[in-house]
Scaffold this motif. Sequence first.
Motif, mmCIF file in Angstrom:
data_model
loop_
_atom_site.group_PDB
_atom_site.id
_atom_site.type_symbol
_atom_site.label_atom_id
_atom_site.label_comp_id
_atom_site.label_asym_id
_atom_site.label_seq_id
_atom_site.Cartn_x
_atom_site.Cartn_y
_atom_site.Cartn_z
ATOM 1 N N UNK A 95 3.083 -4.251 1.003
ATOM 2 C CA UNK A 95 2.740 -5.646 0.765
ATOM 3 C C UNK A 95 3.865 -6.355 0.022
ATOM 4 N N UNK A 96 4.131 -7.582 0.396
ATOM 5 C CA UNK A 96 5.009 -8.388 -0.444
ATOM 6 C C UNK A 96 4.135 -9.319 -1.292
ATOM 7 N N UNK A 97 4.668 -9.691 -2.418
ATOM 8 C CA UNK A 97 3.923 -10.506 -3.364
ATOM 9 C C UNK A 97 4.861 -11.458 -4.076
ATOM 10 N N UNK A 98 4.314 -12.577 -4.503
ATOM 11 C CA UNK A 98 5.080 -13.591 -5.226
ATOM 12 C C UNK A 98 4.370 -13.939 -6.523
ATOM 13 N N UNK A 99 5.152 -14.188 -7.538
ATOM 14 C CA UNK A 99 4.558 -14.613 -8.799
ATOM 15 C C UNK A 99 5.188 -15.919 -9.234
ATOM 16 N N UNK A 100 4.383 -16.772 -9.871
ATOM 17 C CA UNK A 100 4.833 -18.096 -10.283
ATOM 18 C C UNK A 100 5.655 -18.003 -11.566
ATOM 19 N N UNK A 101 6.719 -17.283 -11.474
ATOM 20 C CA UNK A 101 7.652 -17.114 -12.583
ATOM 21 C C UNK A 101 8.957 -16.599 -11.986
ATOM 22 N N UNK A 102 10.036 -16.783 -12.722
ATOM 23 C CA UNK A 102 11.339 -16.408 -12.171
ATOM 24 C C UNK A 102 11.735 -14.968 -12.463
ATOM 25 N N UNK A 103 11.112 -14.362 -13.452
ATOM 26 C CA UNK A 103 11.543 -13.041 -13.887
ATOM 27 C C UNK A 103 10.785 -11.926 -13.172
ATOM 28 N N UNK A 104 11.429 -10.781 -13.077
ATOM 29 C CA UNK A 104 10.834 -9.633 -12.408
ATOM 30 C C UNK A 104 9.626 -9.115 -13.179
ATOM 31 N N UNK A 105 8.764 -8.414 -12.485
ATOM 32 C CA UNK A 105 7.593 -7.839 -13.130
ATOM 33 C C UNK A 105 7.093 -6.663 -12.301
ATOM 34 N N UNK A 106 6.485 -5.711 -12.994
ATOM 35 C CA UNK A 106 5.989 -4.517 -12.325
ATOM 36 C C UNK A 106 4.489 -4.555 -12.030
ATOM 37 N N UNK A 107 3.645 -4.962 -12.976
ATOM 38 C CA UNK A 107 2.203 -4.889 -12.718
ATOM 39 C C UNK A 107 1.756 -5.805 -11.582
ATOM 40 N N UNK A 108 0.952 -5.268 -10.698
ATOM 41 C CA UNK A 108 0.457 -6.063 -9.577
ATOM 42 C C UNK A 108 -0.375 -7.250 -10.041
ATOM 43 N N UNK A 109 -1.014 -7.102 -11.177
ATOM 44 C CA UNK A 109 -1.933 -8.133 -11.654
ATOM 45 C C UNK A 109 -1.224 -9.446 -11.962
ATOM 46 N N UNK A 110 0.060 -9.429 -12.205
ATOM 47 C CA UNK A 110 0.768 -10.666 -12.561
ATOM 48 C C UNK A 110 1.308 -11.404 -11.350
ATOM 49 N N UNK A 111 1.080 -10.856 -10.167
ATOM 50 C CA UNK A 111 1.497 -11.531 -8.947
ATOM 51 C C UNK A 111 0.360 -12.405 -8.438
ATOM 52 N N UNK A 112 0.748 -13.589 -7.972
ATOM 53 C CA UNK A 112 -0.251 -14.604 -7.639
ATOM 54 C C UNK A 112 -0.561 -14.696 -6.156
ATOM 55 N N UNK A 113 0.389 -14.323 -5.325
ATOM 56 C CA UNK A 113 0.199 -14.456 -3.890
ATOM 57 C C UNK A 113 0.581 -13.148 -3.204
ATOM 58 N N UNK A 114 -0.178 -12.823 -2.162
ATOM 59 C CA UNK A 114 0.008 -11.563 -1.466
ATOM 60 C C UNK A 114 -0.016 -11.765 0.048
ATOM 61 N N UNK A 115 0.777 -10.962 0.732
ATOM 62 C CA UNK A 115 0.685 -10.906 2.171
ATOM 63 C C UNK A 115 -0.413 -9.937 2.583
ATOM 64 N N UNK A 116 -0.585 -9.776 3.877
ATOM 65 C CA UNK A 116 -1.640 -8.904 4.384
ATOM 66 C C UNK A 116 -1.165 -7.481 4.626
ATOM 67 N N UNK A 117 0.111 -7.258 4.537
ATOM 68 C CA UNK A 117 0.617 -5.899 4.645
ATOM 69 C C UNK A 117 1.193 -5.542 5.994
ATOM 70 N N UNK A 118 2.066 -4.543 5.971
ATOM 71 C CA UNK A 118 2.615 -3.977 7.193
ATOM 72 C C UNK A 118 2.659 -2.465 7.011
ATOM 73 N N UNK A 119 2.267 -1.747 8.037
ATOM 74 C CA UNK A 119 2.080 -0.319 7.930
ATOM 75 C C UNK A 119 3.384 0.418 8.197
ATOM 76 N N UNK A 120 3.707 1.366 7.313
ATOM 77 C CA UNK A 120 4.850 2.257 7.500
ATOM 78 C C UNK A 120 4.329 3.690 7.546
ATOM 79 N N UNK A 121 4.628 4.376 8.621
ATOM 80 C CA UNK A 121 4.232 5.764 8.758
ATOM 81 C C UNK A 121 5.475 6.616 8.988
ATOM 82 N N UNK A 122 5.658 7.592 8.128
ATOM 83 C CA UNK A 122 6.808 8.492 8.230
ATOM 84 C C UNK A 122 6.297 9.859 8.663
ATOM 85 N N UNK A 123 6.809 10.350 9.759
ATOM 86 C CA UNK A 123 6.385 11.648 10.276
ATOM 87 C C UNK A 123 7.489 12.679 10.117
ATOM 88 N N UNK A 124 7.085 13.936 10.139
ATOM 89 C CA UNK A 124 8.062 15.020 9.956
ATOM 90 C C UNK A 124 8.698 15.412 11.279
#
Length: 124
Positions: A95-124
């Motif tokens: 998922x990509x996410x955006x937060x209404x601030x310019x500085x980086x952040x780690x916790x998901x809770x501080x992000x305000x907007x989210x996409x719906x996701x894209x699936x990545x599958x890695x096989x052996x």
Amino acid sequence: QVQLVESGGGLVQAGDSLTLSCTGSGRAFSTYAMGWFRQVPGKGREFVATISSLGGTSHYKESVKGRFTISRDNANQKLYLQMNNLKLEDTAEYYCAARRASSIAIPAVVYDYWGRGTRVTVSS
């Protein structure tokens, strides 16, 4: 308000590379710090990488350092995640996410907007 749409996921083999894209809408894209997160079934959303609004600062989850690169193109309102040397444990919904601030952040809770996701599958 910003809308985010991820693309670029797919099925790859271990050791392969893949680039995820996230396209944003809205005038304020260049003022938002952005992040990539991932989630597997039964687990919480996990931080992967973050980048500041102008792209000058970034930070990565320890296990992806040296393999993943986050970047952005504000003129075209795009966020990228270049993933090299993919491993089985990288399999997840990303998922990509955006937060209404310019500085980086780690916790998901501080992000305000989210996409719906894209699936990545890695096989052996």
